[in-house]
Motif scaffolding. Sequence first.
Motif, PDB file in Angstrom:
ATOM      1  N   ARG A 226      10.233   7.023  -0.542  1.00  0.00           N
ATOM      2  CA  ARG A 226       9.110   6.699  -1.509  1.00  0.00           C
ATOM      3  C   ARG A 226      10.152   8.537  -2.511  1.00  0.00           C
ATOM      4  NH1 ARG A 226       8.566   2.325  -1.559  1.00  0.00           N
ATOM      5  NH2 ARG A 226       6.813   1.879  -1.022  1.00  0.00           N
ATOM      6  N   GLN A 227       9.739   9.452  -1.576  1.00  0.00           N
ATOM      7  CA  GLN A 227      10.399  10.498  -2.264  1.00  0.00           C
ATOM      8  C   GLN A 227      11.658  10.594  -3.161  1.00  0.00           C
ATOM      9  OE1 GLN A 227       9.603  13.178   0.609  1.00  0.00           O
ATOM     10  NE2 GLN A 227       6.737  13.274   0.905  1.00  0.00           N
ATOM     11  N   ALA A 228      12.092   9.998  -2.711  1.00  0.00           N
ATOM     12  CA  ALA A 228      13.902   9.132  -2.967  1.00  0.00           C
ATOM     13  C   ALA A 228      14.045   8.507  -3.723  1.00  0.00           C
ATOM     14  CB  ALA A 228      14.736   9.410  -2.122  1.00  0.00           C
ATOM     15  N   GLY A 229      12.751   7.866  -4.407  1.00  0.00           N
ATOM     16  CA  GLY A 229      12.822   7.119  -5.969  1.00  0.00           C
ATOM     17  C   GLY A 229      13.035   5.422  -5.156  1.00  0.00           C
ATOM     18  N   ILE A 230      12.345   5.255  -3.391  1.00  0.00           N
ATOM     19  CA  ILE A 230      12.774   4.132  -3.336  1.00  0.00           C
ATOM     20  C   ILE A 230      11.242   2.966  -3.717  1.00  0.00           C
ATOM     21  CG2 ILE A 230      13.539   2.464  -1.478  1.00  0.00           C
ATOM     22  CD1 ILE A 230      16.145   3.890  -2.284  1.00  0.00           C
ATOM     23  N   GLN A 231      11.229   1.910  -4.097  1.00  0.00           N
ATOM     24  CA  GLN A 231      10.377   1.827  -5.011  1.00  0.00           C
ATOM     25  C   GLN A 231      10.242  -0.092  -3.933  1.00  0.00           C
ATOM     26  OE1 GLN A 231       7.190   3.456  -5.968  1.00  0.00           O
ATOM     27  NE2 GLN A 231       8.962   5.176  -5.748  1.00  0.00           N
ATOM     28  N   GLU A 232      10.622   0.033  -3.531  1.00  0.00           N
ATOM     29  CA  GLU A 232      10.795  -1.613  -3.016  1.00  0.00           C
ATOM     30  C   GLU A 232      10.092  -1.373  -1.617  1.00  0.00           C
ATOM     31  OE1 GLU A 232      14.712  -1.124  -5.624  1.00  0.00           O
ATOM     32  OE2 GLU A 232      13.565  -0.429  -4.075  1.00  0.00           O
ATOM     33  N   ASN A 233       9.743  -2.496  -1.012  1.00  0.00           N
ATOM     34  CA  ASN A 233       8.912  -2.758  -0.327  1.00  0.00           C
ATOM     35  C   ASN A 233       9.781  -1.911   1.397  1.00  0.00           C
ATOM     36  OD1 ASN A 233       6.548  -4.726  -1.094  1.00  0.00           O
ATOM     37  ND2 ASN A 233       7.914  -6.318  -1.119  1.00  0.00           N
ATOM     38  N   ILE A 234       8.338  -1.755   1.828  1.00  0.00           N
ATOM     39  CA  ILE A 234       8.637  -0.960   3.160  1.00  0.00           C
ATOM     40  C   ILE A 234       7.933  -1.207   4.349  1.00  0.00           C
ATOM     41  CG2 ILE A 234       8.644   1.630   4.136  1.00  0.00           C
ATOM     42  CD1 ILE A 234       9.577   2.760   1.888  1.00  0.00           C
ATOM     43  N   LEU A 235       8.608  -1.361   5.906  1.00  0.00           N
ATOM     44  CA  LEU A 235       7.577  -1.678   6.005  1.00  0.00           C
ATOM     45  C   LEU A 235       7.663  -0.864   7.892  1.00  0.00           C
ATOM     46  CD1 LEU A 235       6.162  -3.521   8.308  1.00  0.00           C
ATOM     47  CD2 LEU A 235       7.687  -4.427   9.257  1.00  0.00           C
ATOM     48  N   ILE A 236       6.520  -0.519   8.104  1.00  0.00           N
ATOM     49  CA  ILE A 236       6.734   0.539   9.041  1.00  0.00           C
ATOM     50  C   ILE A 236       6.695  -0.235  10.643  1.00  0.00           C
ATOM     51  CG2 ILE A 236       5.322   2.420  10.746  1.00  0.00           C
ATOM     52  CD1 ILE A 236       4.878   3.542   7.987  1.00  0.00           C
ATOM     53  N   LEU A 237       7.668  -0.018  11.269  1.00  0.00           N
ATOM     54  CA  LEU A 237       7.419  -0.922  12.613  1.00  0.00           C
ATOM     55  C   LEU A 237       6.857  -0.178  13.269  1.00  0.00           C
ATOM     56  CD1 LEU A 237      11.243  -2.284  12.359  1.00  0.00           C
ATOM     57  CD2 LEU A 237       9.290  -3.392  11.516  1.00  0.00           C
ATOM     58  N   GLY A 238       6.757   1.000  13.664  1.00  0.00           N
ATOM     59  CA  GLY A 238       6.111   1.778  14.901  1.00  0.00           C
ATOM     60  C   GLY A 238       4.697   1.828  14.143  1.00  0.00           C
ATOM     61  N   TYR A 239       3.968   2.553  15.210  1.00  0.00           N
ATOM     62  CA  TYR A 239       2.787   3.373  14.679  1.00  0.00           C
ATOM     63  C   TYR A 239       2.129   5.113  14.236  1.00  0.00           C
ATOM     64  CZ  TYR A 239      -1.526   6.440  16.606  1.00  0.00           C
ATOM     65  OH  TYR A 239      -2.502   7.280  16.752  1.00  0.00           O
ATOM     66  N   THR A 240       1.525   4.183  12.899  1.00  0.00           N
ATOM     67  CA  THR A 240       1.568   5.456  12.001  1.00  0.00           C
ATOM     68  C   THR A 240      -0.240   5.997  13.005  1.00  0.00           C
ATOM     69  OG1 THR A 240       2.219   5.048  10.079  1.00  0.00           O
ATOM     70  CG2 THR A 240       0.039   5.970   9.998  1.00  0.00           C
ATOM     71  N   PRO A 241      -0.116   7.784  12.833  1.00  0.00           N
ATOM     72  CA  PRO A 241      -1.839   8.206  13.084  1.00  0.00           C
ATOM     73  C   PRO A 241      -2.683   8.491  12.292  1.00  0.00           C
ATOM     74  CG  PRO A 241       0.435   9.227  13.513  1.00  0.00           C
ATOM     75  CD  PRO A 241       0.593   8.148  12.620  1.00  0.00           C
ATOM     76  N   ASN A 242      -3.820   7.951  12.960  1.00  0.00           N
ATOM     77  CA  ASN A 242      -4.551   7.621  12.366  1.00  0.00           C
ATOM     78  C   ASN A 242      -4.893   8.378  10.765  1.00  0.00           C
ATOM     79  OD1 ASN A 242      -5.554   6.667  14.927  1.00  0.00           O
ATOM     80  ND2 ASN A 242      -7.531   6.136  14.155  1.00  0.00           N
ATOM     81  N   GLU A 243      -5.307  10.204  11.045  1.00  0.00           N
ATOM     82  CA  GLU A 243      -4.923  11.021  10.508  1.00  0.00           C
ATOM     83  C   GLU A 243      -3.437  10.656   9.205  1.00  0.00           C
ATOM     84  OE1 GLU A 243      -2.453  13.187  13.328  1.00  0.00           O
ATOM     85  OE2 GLU A 243      -5.011  11.338  13.251  1.00  0.00           O
ATOM     86  N   HIS A 244      -2.856   9.928   9.036  1.00  0.00           N
ATOM     87  CA  HIS A 244      -2.240   9.663   8.190  1.00  0.00           C
ATOM     88  C   HIS A 244      -2.507   8.202   7.784  1.00  0.00           C
ATOM     89  CE1 HIS A 244      -0.287  13.102   9.091  1.00  0.00           C
ATOM     90  NE2 HIS A 244       0.441  12.459   9.667  1.00  0.00           N
ATOM     91  N   PHE A 245      -3.311   7.363   8.127  1.00  0.00           N
ATOM     92  CA  PHE A 245      -3.324   6.140   7.031  1.00  0.00           C
ATOM     93  C   PHE A 245      -3.610   5.904   5.297  1.00  0.00           C
ATOM     94  CE2 PHE A 245      -6.424   4.284  11.263  1.00  0.00           C
ATOM     95  CZ  PHE A 245      -5.180   4.317  12.326  1.00  0.00           C
ATOM     96  N   HIS A 246      -4.367   7.391   5.389  1.00  0.00           N
ATOM     97  CA  HIS A 246      -4.462   6.809   3.794  1.00  0.00           C
ATOM     98  C   HIS A 246      -2.934   6.816   3.002  1.00  0.00           C
ATOM     99  CE1 HIS A 246      -2.225  11.466   2.650  1.00  0.00           C
ATOM    100  NE2 HIS A 246      -2.978  11.569   4.602  1.00  0.00           N
TER     101      HIS A 246
END
Length: 384
Positions: free
Chosen positions: A73-93
């Motif tokens: 995202r920071q590099a300007g990629i605005q297409e759909n991104i799927l996180i295949l793994g786990y995201t910790p609760n504190e980063h849900f936002h």
Amino acid sequence: MLESYSRCWAEIDTTAIAHNVNEIQKIAGNTKIMGIVKANAYGHGDVTCAKALRECGIDFFGVSSIDEALRLRQAGIQENILILGYTPNEHFHYLHEQNIVQSLVSFEYALQLNAYAKENNVVLRAHCKVDTGMCRTGIIYQDQEKNMDKIIQEYRLSHIQVEGIFSHFPVSDELSNVSKAFTLHQIELFQEVLENLKQEGIEPGIRHIQNSYGILNYGDLGFDYCRPGLLYMGVTSDDSIDIVSNPDFIPILSLYANVSLVKWIQKGQSVSYGRHYIANKPTKVATISIGYADGLPRMVSNQNLEVIVNGVKCPLIGNICMDQCMVDVTNVESVQQGDEVCIIGTQKGQRVTVDEISRKAHSINNETLSCITSRVPRLEKRVK
């Protein structure tokens, strides 16, 4: 791009990505491609690869973590991104702030996401992960245990928008009758889940199950997306593995280092830690500015791994060090400090492959390439 190359570096041929994508599409047919760029695109450079893939019309990317998604995202990629793994609760936002799709690694995890989204009055985008035989993440749907009720409940959570569903193959790279039967049954189980959802009046959304070997060996399965990783980089996990298709891939990564010193040693003198190499005759030795801290596995020491020095294949000798290694260049007529050594790639008509390193390291190309460390610059390929 760097003005000079003082140690070691990797060159990425971004122009070859389009060729490789075209080769994948020939096999995948109408199935769209989700470009997997996790682990820094298997060591090739995630942003560089994502931008090249985007130019090929790729509109969906797969990563392993929120950190990797944010980097895109920071590099300007605005297409759909799927996180295949786990995201910790504190980063849900970040998921709703950056419009990122999260895989539901378990039913319990989906409940956590939904509770957060409800509390914050947002809707999170997600894909349902179904475990048809990998036994890693996802809701189990196998012959021994079919948790269809939990899959349905995920789709009906109030603050989760489940936009897709996927599974993963563990043995699509194997063509034995047992492995093919296992993979084909996974496809059957996945299709059964899709049919059950439709009977409940639920639209499954984007469907995807094929990894790289799932593409190579099973072609167009009629789903919406497939998930190649190494394939668009022009390599497979293991060159010795038979595949059903016959793609014409071009490896996009080459790896180089410079000669830092050339010297003659005499019979009986030893090279490197452990003294595992002892010269049996006068030998011309070149010290090369690459080591295991750069990603050249120490395990391939003393196994006759060859590199190319001024167009001549030469064996590594002695143990690979953290920052350096040594090469027998007795057969190279002219070699001096600063000369370019090819570790992976081509030089003056000679070729060395990443697969040669992987085989001697008892590994796969996925690992070998992913272990090229961050201190090795990734540069756009030069015209030689």
